[in-house]
Design a protein around this motif. Sequence first.
Motif, PDB file in Angstrom:
ATOM      1  N   LYS A  50     -10.783 -16.391  -9.739  1.00  0.00           N
ATOM      2  CA  LYS A  50     -11.176 -15.890 -11.316  1.00  0.00           C
ATOM      3  C   LYS A  50     -11.597 -15.009 -11.026  1.00  0.00           C
ATOM      4  N   LYS A  51     -12.161 -14.204 -10.348  1.00  0.00           N
ATOM      5  CA  LYS A  51     -13.038 -13.078  -9.961  1.00  0.00           C
ATOM      6  C   LYS A  51     -11.997 -11.722  -9.786  1.00  0.00           C
ATOM      7  N   LYS A  52     -11.854 -10.704 -10.705  1.00  0.00           N
ATOM      8  CA  LYS A  52     -10.717  -9.635 -10.926  1.00  0.00           C
ATOM      9  C   LYS A  52     -11.160  -9.182  -9.516  1.00  0.00           C
ATOM     10  N   HIS A  53     -12.034  -8.330  -9.087  1.00  0.00           N
ATOM     11  CA  HIS A  53     -12.607  -7.944  -7.584  1.00  0.00           C
ATOM     12  C   HIS A  53     -13.988  -8.620  -6.747  1.00  0.00           C
ATOM     13  N   ILE A  54     -13.227  -9.088  -5.914  1.00  0.00           N
ATOM     14  CA  ILE A  54     -14.523  -9.392  -5.019  1.00  0.00           C
ATOM     15  C   ILE A  54     -14.480  -8.544  -3.729  1.00  0.00           C
ATOM     16  N   THR A  55     -15.850  -8.514  -3.331  1.00  0.00           N
ATOM     17  CA  THR A  55     -16.229  -8.540  -3.010  1.00  0.00           C
ATOM     18  C   THR A  55     -16.731  -8.556  -1.227  1.00  0.00           C
ATOM     19  N   LEU A  56     -17.340  -8.317  -0.465  1.00  0.00           N
ATOM     20  CA  LEU A  56     -17.875  -8.598   0.973  1.00  0.00           C
ATOM     21  C   LEU A  56     -19.683  -9.515   0.570  1.00  0.00           C
ATOM     22  N   GLY A  57     -20.188  -8.780   0.039  1.00  0.00           N
ATOM     23  CA  GLY A  57     -21.514  -9.462  -0.985  1.00  0.00           C
ATOM     24  C   GLY A  57     -21.026 -11.162  -1.702  1.00  0.00           C
ATOM     25  N   ASP A  58     -19.787 -10.991  -2.139  1.00  0.00           N
ATOM     26  CA  ASP A  58     -19.192 -12.182  -3.120  1.00  0.00           C
ATOM     27  C   ASP A  58     -19.665 -13.466  -1.826  1.00  0.00           C
ATOM     28  N   LEU A  59     -19.364 -13.285  -0.763  1.00  0.00           N
ATOM     29  CA  LEU A  59     -19.724 -14.275   0.342  1.00  0.00           C
ATOM     30  C   LEU A  59     -20.911 -14.709   0.737  1.00  0.00           C
ATOM     31  N   GLN A  60     -21.690 -13.939   0.056  1.00  0.00           N
ATOM     32  CA  GLN A  60     -23.169 -14.588   0.273  1.00  0.00           C
ATOM     33  C   GLN A  60     -23.131 -16.301  -0.268  1.00  0.00           C
ATOM     34  N   ASN A  61     -23.901 -17.211   1.027  1.00  0.00           N
ATOM     35  CA  ASN A  61     -23.839 -18.367   1.036  1.00  0.00           C
ATOM     36  C   ASN A  61     -22.813 -19.431   1.018  1.00  0.00           C
ATOM     37  N   GLU A  62     -21.190 -18.756   0.688  1.00  0.00           N
ATOM     38  CA  GLU A  62     -20.322 -19.317   1.321  1.00  0.00           C
ATOM     39  C   GLU A  62     -20.107 -20.136   2.269  1.00  0.00           C
ATOM     40  N   GLN A  63     -18.852 -21.092   2.477  1.00  0.00           N
ATOM     41  CA  GLN A  63     -18.513 -21.887   4.040  1.00  0.00           C
ATOM     42  C   GLN A  63     -17.535 -20.808   4.431  1.00  0.00           C
ATOM     43  N   VAL A  64     -16.956 -19.706   5.953  1.00  0.00           N
ATOM     44  CA  VAL A  64     -17.038 -19.361   5.978  1.00  0.00           C
ATOM     45  C   VAL A  64     -15.894 -19.897   7.007  1.00  0.00           C
ATOM     46  N   LEU A  65     -15.127 -19.231   7.234  1.00  0.00           N
ATOM     47  CA  LEU A  65     -14.190 -20.328   8.556  1.00  0.00           C
ATOM     48  C   LEU A  65     -14.005 -18.796   9.357  1.00  0.00           C
ATOM     49  N   LEU A  66     -13.953 -18.893  10.845  1.00  0.00           N
ATOM     50  CA  LEU A  66     -13.788 -18.325  11.726  1.00  0.00           C
ATOM     51  C   LEU A  66     -13.597 -18.609  13.473  1.00  0.00           C
ATOM     52  N   THR A  67     -13.039 -17.397  13.457  1.00  0.00           N
ATOM     53  CA  THR A  67     -12.416 -17.824  14.992  1.00  0.00           C
ATOM     54  C   THR A  67     -13.074 -17.616  15.975  1.00  0.00           C
ATOM     55  N   ASN A  68     -13.386 -17.725  17.177  1.00  0.00           N
ATOM     56  CA  ASN A  68     -13.837 -18.200  18.188  1.00  0.00           C
ATOM     57  C   ASN A  68     -14.651 -16.154  18.055  1.00  0.00           C
TER      58      ASN A  68
END
Length: 299
Positions: free
Chosen positions: A176-194
């Motif tokens: 729902k957020k109009k503009h998403i920045t990297l700061g918005d990923l704080q405390n999120e569960q982020v899926l990463l490759t190796n």
Amino acid sequence: MDIRNIATFQIIVKTGSFQKAAEELKYAQSTVTKQIQNLESDLGVKLLERGKKIRLTHAGEVFIEKADQLIRNYHDLQQTMTDLNDGEKGTVSIGIMEPTASYRIPGLLKKFTSIYPNVEINIKIHNSHMFNQMVSDGTVDFAVCATPESGLGTTFEPLFNEEIVLLLPQSHPLVKKKHITLGDLQNEQVLLTNSTCPFRRKLEISLHENGGTPYRKIEIGNMASLKYYVQVQYGIAAVPKITVTPPLEGTVVRKLENLDAGLITGLLIKKDTKLLSAAARKLASFIRQELKLLDRAEI
């Protein structure tokens, strides 16, 4: 044993005389005679009985059967060498990183092999960090990968920018957020490759530089699998846009406003391209041209 002498022997048998053979070959008759003498000397047997009519000896009958196959093989070999020199034939080994290997290269290789059907292509798919050594030691002729960390007798030519986007479950609050920045990923569960994946390295550096830490890190080894974990709401992921176009049902793609440019992908090749076969140089040139065209088409 001179192949020209064998060819002359064939013409003598076909025409039935030294004189007619000389006329067909545009040689002096003495040259034809000398060629047959040399051939018989090389073989240590008599091939022809001379007289009013040329007659094959037993050895000559055996030899003419083998000579026909020998001449065909010789011409085939000549053509093969010509094809190799022209890049029309040969084996090429290339290294390709994902997602380029799955999403961009298959159609290009199909197009290339329709033009050069006698070029055999072997593909090795690895993480980019391995390719500099593989190109240097000849394990692959060249690679399509991210910018290498160092150069060991190689050159890197940027070809296109692999855009990175944020993939979210449809129910995630950030949708729902109009503009998403990297700061918005704080405390999120982020899926990463190796940890060796250049996409992960770029994302994690950017998160640290733009206030996206701390975040909960979940490692999924296969990049192609990330979107399916997002689909079941296991986390969110920054992924190459090409891998989620169109997005899976129940997922949404959003731009990360302050994640710059994406990941530069290019051609990693030996500095001295003369060390490559003509077929490898031809394939590298083809891939270079086609990937640049695709990049312009996506802009």
